[in-house]
Design an enzyme around this catalytic site. Sequence first.
Site, PDB file in Angstrom:
ATOM      1  N   ARG A  88       0.832  -1.209   0.000  1.00  0.00           N
ATOM      2  CA  ARG A  88       0.000   0.000   0.000  1.00  0.00           C
ATOM      3  C   ARG A  88       0.861   1.251   0.000  1.00  0.00           C
ATOM      4  NH1 ARG A  88      -3.279   0.120   4.869  1.00  0.00           N
ATOM      5  NH2 ARG A  88      -1.573  -1.107   5.682  1.00  0.00           N
ATOM      6  N   ASN A 111      -6.344  -2.609   2.503  1.00  0.00           N
ATOM      7  CA  ASN A 111      -6.374  -4.062   2.645  1.00  0.00           C
ATOM      8  C   ASN A 111      -7.813  -4.542   2.735  1.00  0.00           C
ATOM      9  OD1 ASN A 111      -3.584  -4.385   2.695  1.00  0.00           O
ATOM     10  ND2 ASN A 111      -3.459  -4.295   4.912  1.00  0.00           N
TER      11      ASN A 111
END
Length: 97
Positions: free
Chosen positions: A22, A40
Site C-alpha cells: 500500500r 487491505n
Amino acid sequence: MPSDDVRLSAFVRGSVQGVGFRWWTRARALELGLVGFASNLPDGRVQVVAEGPRPACERLLALLGEQPSSLRRPGEVTGVTDQWSAARPGTIGFVER
C-alpha cells in the site's frame, strides 16, 4: 478535478498485505498526480482506487500488475482486476487505509 478524469478501482491478488504494498502504491500514485486510496481487504487482496487523467491511471494499473516489477514493487502480485468509472468530485490526496 476536470470532468474528463476517470476513477480506477483495481483489486490486486497475491501476497500483497503486510509487505509495504500500500505504501509503494501510494508513492507511485502521488508521482503520477493521482488521488484516492489503497486498502487491505479481509480476503487478502488490496483495493486501489485512483482518480485522475486516464493515461496516469492506466500507468498505475500497469505498474500494479507488471511482471517482473521494474520498480521493486513489494510482495508478489498474481493478478489484478480493474473497473473504470467517472471520477467523483471531492477526493483529495492519496492515502493508505
